[in-house]
Design a protein around this motif. Structure first.
Motif, PDB file in Angstrom:
ATOM      1  N   ALA A  93      70.999  -8.559  90.441  1.00  0.00           N
ATOM      2  CA  ALA A  93      70.929  -8.046  92.007  1.00  0.00           C
ATOM      3  C   ALA A  93      69.907  -6.889  91.773  1.00  0.00           C
ATOM      4  CB  ALA A  93      72.486  -7.506  92.133  1.00  0.00           C
ATOM      5  N   GLY A  94      69.840  -5.964  91.112  1.00  0.00           N
ATOM      6  CA  GLY A  94      69.157  -4.820  90.796  1.00  0.00           C
ATOM      7  C   GLY A  94      67.718  -5.560  90.901  1.00  0.00           C
ATOM      8  N   ALA A  95      67.313  -6.447  89.892  1.00  0.00           N
ATOM      9  CA  ALA A  95      66.025  -6.666  89.734  1.00  0.00           C
ATOM     10  C   ALA A  95      65.434  -7.464  90.953  1.00  0.00           C
ATOM     11  CB  ALA A  95      65.946  -7.522  88.655  1.00  0.00           C
ATOM     12  N   ALA A  96      66.404  -7.938  91.652  1.00  0.00           N
ATOM     13  CA  ALA A  96      65.725  -8.451  93.092  1.00  0.00           C
ATOM     14  C   ALA A  96      65.679  -7.500  94.211  1.00  0.00           C
ATOM     15  CB  ALA A  96      66.764  -9.483  93.690  1.00  0.00           C
ATOM     16  N   VAL A  97      66.461  -6.508  94.203  1.00  0.00           N
ATOM     17  CA  VAL A  97      66.320  -5.509  95.584  1.00  0.00           C
ATOM     18  C   VAL A  97      65.345  -4.458  95.106  1.00  0.00           C
ATOM     19  CG1 VAL A  97      67.672  -3.735  96.565  1.00  0.00           C
ATOM     20  CG2 VAL A  97      68.664  -6.094  96.213  1.00  0.00           C
ATOM     21  N   GLY A  98      65.387  -4.087  93.815  1.00  0.00           N
ATOM     22  CA  GLY A  98      64.490  -2.830  93.479  1.00  0.00           C
ATOM     23  C   GLY A  98      63.002  -3.228  93.963  1.00  0.00           C
ATOM     24  N   PRO A  99      62.278  -4.209  93.632  1.00  0.00           N
ATOM     25  CA  PRO A  99      60.995  -4.369  93.882  1.00  0.00           C
ATOM     26  C   PRO A  99      60.760  -4.886  95.320  1.00  0.00           C
ATOM     27  CG  PRO A  99      61.391  -5.800  92.009  1.00  0.00           C
ATOM     28  CD  PRO A  99      62.708  -5.194  92.573  1.00  0.00           C
ATOM     29  N   VAL A 100      61.793  -5.249  96.231  1.00  0.00           N
ATOM     30  CA  VAL A 100      61.668  -5.281  97.578  1.00  0.00           C
ATOM     31  C   VAL A 100      61.632  -4.009  98.129  1.00  0.00           C
ATOM     32  CG1 VAL A 100      62.730  -6.158  99.518  1.00  0.00           C
ATOM     33  CG2 VAL A 100      62.532  -7.550  97.686  1.00  0.00           C
ATOM     34  N   ILE A 101      62.527  -3.193  97.611  1.00  0.00           N
ATOM     35  CA  ILE A 101      62.458  -1.716  98.309  1.00  0.00           C
ATOM     36  C   ILE A 101      61.130  -1.034  98.029  1.00  0.00           C
ATOM     37  CG2 ILE A 101      63.564   0.709  97.940  1.00  0.00           C
ATOM     38  CD1 ILE A 101      66.157  -0.845  97.680  1.00  0.00           C
ATOM     39  N   ALA A 102      60.643  -1.213  96.696  1.00  0.00           N
ATOM     40  CA  ALA A 102      59.458  -0.591  96.186  1.00  0.00           C
ATOM     41  C   ALA A 102      58.141  -1.056  96.937  1.00  0.00           C
ATOM     42  CB  ALA A 102      59.221  -0.758  94.816  1.00  0.00           C
ATOM     43  N   ALA A 103      58.231  -2.365  97.252  1.00  0.00           N
ATOM     44  CA  ALA A 103      56.994  -2.905  98.047  1.00  0.00           C
ATOM     45  C   ALA A 103      56.871  -2.444  99.296  1.00  0.00           C
ATOM     46  CB  ALA A 103      57.105  -4.523  98.058  1.00  0.00           C
TER      47      ALA A 103
END
Length: 392
Positions: free
Chosen positions: A338-348
């Protein structure tokens, strides 16, 4: 620790190499397939979403399958997905292969986590998890930078072929190291699937899953976009990306190894010390990213802190989900991804702001801050009960 546990870690190494190596390949993938770096970064999210959805789904379907057959099938499917990804010229097809690979990885990791816990005594789950996750940390030390170098020299497709090849000895390890048959599943007296799913209504389990997801989202937010920081803010050549990844991986290995010896009995010490340091580290990395020596030092430290704190929280998920013996691994996997999915989206999303390449680092700091803000007022609930003592 029993030998089969290390063989499972070898398979996790192959899968971890694939999951993390995109951090060094995104610019080449974006250029080759004519998409932006931000769009290419969604490949990381696609993988994470596939694991997030796949972990409980595949675990529920595979709970009555022999573990060896399940693990072997997942590894071979993972290899096939990478072979297809290596030959495609379409970004949507590549995106799809990442989802398929993620489903296979999710199934493997969920079953492997449960298998690892079953291979040791009930009070050694943290150490068993540390051995299993060492496959991931070794991947960040050797496999991921190797994939990055291979991608730089021969193109990103060569890195995908290399991962597919890595799966073959991993499959042999599963075949030789995990006993055949169903007797290890301990089906007699096992809770019904509905009873195992009902564990997800427990406040402490959901809370620890949330905290693990937030910490992991911070890790992936920065790791996914570490390459632009190295080549942009630090003004270094592409080969230095591999150096940064090696240092992050070395730090993560140190972190998960140290935490593995503390997370069973003294998780509170890991969280109390590691949490604030991790919070300080991400903004410090953003402010010092233009200084190569400071950049590389902080990358090592943040790798250690991220994996120490993250693995401790995931260990607590296994303890909290003790009433779900066949599904506990999937709950831990879901929290991680869940974290690995949300983290890159927020970062992008931060890349187009004034923060530029440093946006993901600031986002990571914010995510850790949210985790600590949630954990602090609820620490009493987290420690309630003798069976968990999560923040003792």
């Amino acid at each position: 620790m029993p030998l089969p546990l290390y063989l499972l870690a070898m398979a996790v190494f192959a899968m971890g190499t694939s999951e993390f190596m995109l951090a060094g390949l995104l610019p080449d993938i974006a250029s080759d397939l004519d998409v932006t770096v931000g769009t290419a970064g969604t490949l990381t999210s696609a993988f994470a979403v596939g694991m997030l959805v796949g972990a409980p789904l595949v675990s529920a379907l595979a709970r009555d399958w022999p573990r060896r057959s399940s693990l072997l099938g997942f590894v071979l499917t993972f290899a096939a997905a990478h072979a297809v990804g290596a030959i495609t010229t379409s970004f949507p097809v590549l995106f799809g292969t990442r989802v398929v690979a993620a489903l296979a990885n999710a199934g493997f990791l969920a079953v492997a986590l449960t298998a690892a816990a079953a291979l040791v005594s009930p009070v050694e789950k943290g150490r068993a998890l540390a051995v299993l996750l060492s496959g991931t940390t070794v991947a960040t030390i050797a496999g991921v930078p190797g994939g990055s170098v291979l991608g730089t020299l021969l193109g990103w497709r060569a890195a995908f072929w290399a991962v597919a090849a890595l799966c073959l000895p991993a499959a042999l390890g599963v075949l030789k190291g995990i006993p055949a048959g169903r007797e290890e599943r301990e089906a007699t007296g096992r809770p019904a699937l509905r009873a195992e799913l009902a564990q997800l209504t427990r406040e402490r389990l959901l809370l620890v899953m949330l905290l693990g997801a937030l910490v992991n989202s911070a890790t992936f937010a920065s790791l996914t976009f570490l390459a632009p920081v190295v080549t942009g803010s630090a003004r270094l050549g592409e080969l230095w990306i591999s150096v940064a990844l090696v240092l992050f991986g070395a730090g993560s290995f140190v972190g998960v190894t140290v935490a593995g010896r503390l997370s069973d009995r003294r998780p509170g010490a890991v969280v109390a010390v590691g949490g604030p340091l991790l919070l300080i580290g991400w903004p410090a990395l953003a402010m010092l990213a233009d200084e190569p020596v400071a950049l590389f030092l902080l990358v090592f430290v943040q790798g250690a802190l991220s994996f120490a704190l993250g693995s401790t929280l995931i260990t607590r998920v296994l303890y909290e989900a003790a009433g779900a013996p066949t599904m506990a691994g999937s709950y831990a996997t879901a929290a991680l991804n869940a974290g690995a999915a949300v983290g890159p989206v927020i970062a992008a999303a931060t890349l187009g702001t004034g923060a530029g390449d440093l946006g993901p680092l600031w986002a990571s700091g914010l995510l850790v801050a949210v985790a600590l803000l949630i954990a602090f007022p609820l620490r009493t609930a987290l420690t309630a009960g003798r069976s968990t003592e999560a923040f003792r």
